[in-house]
Design a protein around this motif. Structure first.
Motif, PDB file in Angstrom:
ATOM      1  N   UNK A   1       0.821  -1.211   0.000  1.00  0.00           N
ATOM      2  CA  UNK A   1       0.000   0.000   0.000  1.00  0.00           C
ATOM      3  C   UNK A   1       0.856   1.262   0.000  1.00  0.00           C
ATOM      4  N   UNK A   2       0.379   2.269  -0.681  1.00  0.00           N
ATOM      5  CA  UNK A   2       0.949   3.607  -0.549  1.00  0.00           C
ATOM      6  C   UNK A   2       0.160   4.341   0.532  1.00  0.00           C
ATOM      7  N   UNK A   3       0.870   4.840   1.545  1.00  0.00           N
ATOM      8  CA  UNK A   3       0.254   5.583   2.648  1.00  0.00           C
ATOM      9  C   UNK A   3       0.504   7.073   2.458  1.00  0.00           C
ATOM     10  N   UNK A   4       0.041   7.871   3.433  1.00  0.00           N
ATOM     11  CA  UNK A   4       0.140   9.318   3.275  1.00  0.00           C
ATOM     12  C   UNK A   4       0.359   9.980   4.634  1.00  0.00           C
ATOM     13  N   UNK A   5       1.609  10.201   4.970  1.00  0.00           N
ATOM     14  CA  UNK A   5       2.027  10.896   6.194  1.00  0.00           C
ATOM     15  C   UNK A   5       1.394  10.335   7.471  1.00  0.00           C
ATOM     16  N   UNK A   6       1.690   9.079   7.822  1.00  0.00           N
ATOM     17  CA  UNK A   6       1.246   8.576   9.134  1.00  0.00           C
ATOM     18  C   UNK A   6       1.991   9.331  10.232  1.00  0.00           C
ATOM     19  N   UNK A   7       1.254   9.829  11.251  1.00  0.00           N
ATOM     20  CA  UNK A   7       1.870  10.726  12.226  1.00  0.00           C
ATOM     21  C   UNK A   7       1.930  10.148  13.639  1.00  0.00           C
ATOM     22  N   UNK A   8       0.990   9.276  13.997  1.00  0.00           N
ATOM     23  CA  UNK A   8       0.994   8.735  15.343  1.00  0.00           C
ATOM     24  C   UNK A   8       0.271   7.397  15.347  1.00  0.00           C
ATOM     25  N   UNK A   9       0.495   6.609  16.433  1.00  0.00           N
ATOM     26  CA  UNK A   9      -0.019   5.241  16.515  1.00  0.00           C
ATOM     27  C   UNK A   9      -0.623   4.972  17.886  1.00  0.00           C
ATOM     28  N   UNK A  10      -1.634   4.106  17.905  1.00  0.00           N
ATOM     29  CA  UNK A  10      -2.196   3.570  19.148  1.00  0.00           C
ATOM     30  C   UNK A  10      -2.483   2.099  18.919  1.00  0.00           C
ATOM     31  N   UNK A  11      -2.151   1.259  19.899  1.00  0.00           N
ATOM     32  CA  UNK A  11      -2.314  -0.184  19.765  1.00  0.00           C
ATOM     33  C   UNK A  11      -3.430  -0.665  20.678  1.00  0.00           C
ATOM     34  N   UNK A  12      -4.345  -1.467  20.105  1.00  0.00           N
ATOM     35  CA  UNK A  12      -5.433  -2.042  20.906  1.00  0.00           C
ATOM     36  C   UNK A  12      -5.815  -3.392  20.327  1.00  0.00           C
ATOM     37  N   UNK A  13      -5.659  -4.440  21.142  1.00  0.00           N
ATOM     38  CA  UNK A  13      -6.075  -5.804  20.798  1.00  0.00           C
ATOM     39  C   UNK A  13      -5.586  -6.235  19.418  1.00  0.00           C
ATOM     40  N   UNK A  14      -4.285  -6.060  19.201  1.00  0.00           N
ATOM     41  CA  UNK A  14      -3.672  -6.541  17.968  1.00  0.00           C
ATOM     42  C   UNK A  14      -3.896  -5.672  16.753  1.00  0.00           C
ATOM     43  N   UNK A  15      -4.466  -4.508  16.943  1.00  0.00           N
ATOM     44  CA  UNK A  15      -4.704  -3.592  15.829  1.00  0.00           C
ATOM     45  C   UNK A  15      -3.986  -2.270  16.102  1.00  0.00           C
ATOM     46  N   UNK A  16      -3.213  -1.829  15.119  1.00  0.00           N
ATOM     47  CA  UNK A  16      -2.597  -0.508  15.192  1.00  0.00           C
ATOM     48  C   UNK A  16      -3.550   0.507  14.582  1.00  0.00           C
ATOM     49  N   UNK A  17      -3.866   1.528  15.338  1.00  0.00           N
ATOM     50  CA  UNK A  17      -4.672   2.633  14.810  1.00  0.00           C
ATOM     51  C   UNK A  17      -3.723   3.777  14.473  1.00  0.00           C
TER      52      UNK A  17
END
Length: 446
Positions: A238-254
């Motif tokens: 995938x081509x993404x577009x400026x990911x800036x921050x992350x949060x992890x919950x139950x095996x999923x990165x938001x």
């Protein structure tokens, strides 16, 4: 920010024919200050002249309507073209190549590079350079610092003893050992035991670091910025577009996907990534996850029940439910051009381009970045109030009502202390929640 990399390639290719002049016409009040513009020139490594058009004089004279706008001026000083919005290198390249050929044929070009005294020549090397985000983990006693302009991750103890440097420091996208891997302006983190996930912003990628071995690998993104919106898929392609921050919950990165004006989800078991909230339009509209409208989300955190995020361009703090039937709601914030520094409740509150966010005991702690403050936001009552910092840009330690920051962009709470990435001061500041005093973390071994 998305135009700068394309301009840099063009400046290199056409260094004998092309002159670039940046015109900074500010939206936010803080962006009108020339000292802040200078910091931005350094942070984004700009090497062409920049005008601070604080009163929109140049904007009006050229009939500009949108950010960014690119004006093309021929060697005789005549405007021969105008483009609103982002543009790819390939489109730029063809247009400039044709212009160079035409005006060279008419013997109107004066060739040769132009010499400038760059702002970076007035600077000195520091242990950190524009740190963007920070993650403090009380359980393991570790502090993770996005040393953003050094393109590396610094791992230290909570008292500042550096244990690891991850990344060679060279700008690039390269997996491998800690001393060979390359990042490009890394920002936010999420931690899962001895695995650290990194939003590698200008690589438009998500990286995974094995903290035991120091090895780095890319788990989402190709290194190329997406030019159009899409529905997601296999994260590796995938081509993404400026990911800036992350949060992890139950095996999923938001993911706070600032460039798409969306929140995304990355399932770590299936390696599938897709839009989670926001339809991509840049506004502040609440509603069902897929229908809501966001504006450059730049910070994200979860309490296990709800996602909380900073919607920077609307100077807002918002929420997104952790279920497909969830909704996006606004705690404080009104619209793209409503900002300031006003404490209060609900629609009376004004922030100015908040970026960092964390949560403790149901209270949100936010870097009100362009107001140079740390603020508390209470989701239940929608109250927001100044907490630490005078609001004046500076570098002053001491009691909360005396301390000064300069565009803090990240914060994280551990063991009764707030660790702040004080971006324009090139420092990590520490605020003690018991004594309400701010100090500067002394990093050793770096």
């Amino acid at each position: 920010m998305h135009v700068f990399p394309q301009l840099r390639k063009l400046e290199d290719k056409y260094r004998n024919e092309l002159t670039v002049v940046g015109v900074h016409s500010a939206k936010f009040t803080a962006e009108k200050d020339t000292a802040n513009v200078r910091k931005a020139v350094l942070r984004y490594e700009i090497e062409h002249p920049v005008i601070n058009d604080s009163d929109f004089e140049v904007w009006k004279q050229y009939g500009v309507r949108a950010w960014p706008t690119i004006m093309f001026v021929d060697p005789a000083g005549k405007v021969v073209g105008k483009h609103e919005g982002e543009i790819s290198f390939e489109s730029f390249d063809k247009l400039l190549g044709d212009m160079v050929a035409e005006f060279d044929g008419r013997e109107l070009l004066t060739k040769g590079p132009l010499a400038f005294h760059l702002e970076k020549e007035k600077e000195w090397e520091r242990p950190l350079s524009f740190p963007g985000k920070v993650l403090a983990d009380g359980a393991s006693g570790r502090l993770f610092i996005a040393d953003s302009n050094h393109n590396r991750i610094v791992v230290a103890s909570l008292d500042g003893q550096v244990h690891q440097i991850i990344g060679s420091g060279s700008e690039g996208l390269k997996d491998g050992s800690r001393d060979k891997a390359q990042f490009f302006d890394p920002q936010g983190f999420a931690l899962d035991g001895d695995t650290l996930y990194v939003a590698d912003t200008k690589n438009h990628a998500i990286r995974e670091i094995d903290l035991t071995s120091g090895n780095v690998k890319t788990i989402a993104g190709t290194g190329q910025q997406a030019q159009t919106f899409h529905g997601g898929g296999n994260a590796a392609f995938l081509q993404l577009n400026s990911p800036w921050d992350l949060a992890l919950h139950e095996g999923v990165l938001y993911i706070a996907m600032a460039g798409f004006h969306q929140l995304w989800s990355l399932d770590l078991s299936t390696k599938e990534a897709r839009p989670y909230a926001g339809n991509g339009r840049e506004r502040i509209v609440d509603g069902a996850l897929a229908e809501a409208e966001l504006a450059q989300p730049s910070g994200i955190v979860t309490d296990g029940e709800t996602l909380y995020f900073t919607d920077s361009e609307t100077s807002a703090i918002r929420t997104a439910g952790l279920s497909r039937m969830g909704r996006v709601e606004t705690i404080v914030g009104l619209h793209l051009f409503e900002f300031g520094d006003v404490d209060g409740v609900g629609e009376k509150v004004r922030l100015q381009h908040p970026i960092g966010i964390d949560i403790l005991d149901g209270v949100l702690y936010v870097t009100d970045t362009y107001n140079n403050k740390i603020k508390r936001v209470y989701p239940a009552t929608r109250e927001a109030c100044g907490f630490i910092g005078t609001g004046v840009a500076g570098d002053v330690d001491g009691p909360a009502d005396v301390a000064q920051f300069h565009e803090p962009a990240g914060l994280s709470i551990a063991n009764g202390k707030i660790y702040v990435a004080d971006t324009n001061n090139h420092a990590i500041r520490v605020a003690d929640l018991e004594t309400m005093k701010v100090g500067t973390l002394a990093l050793t071994g770096i």
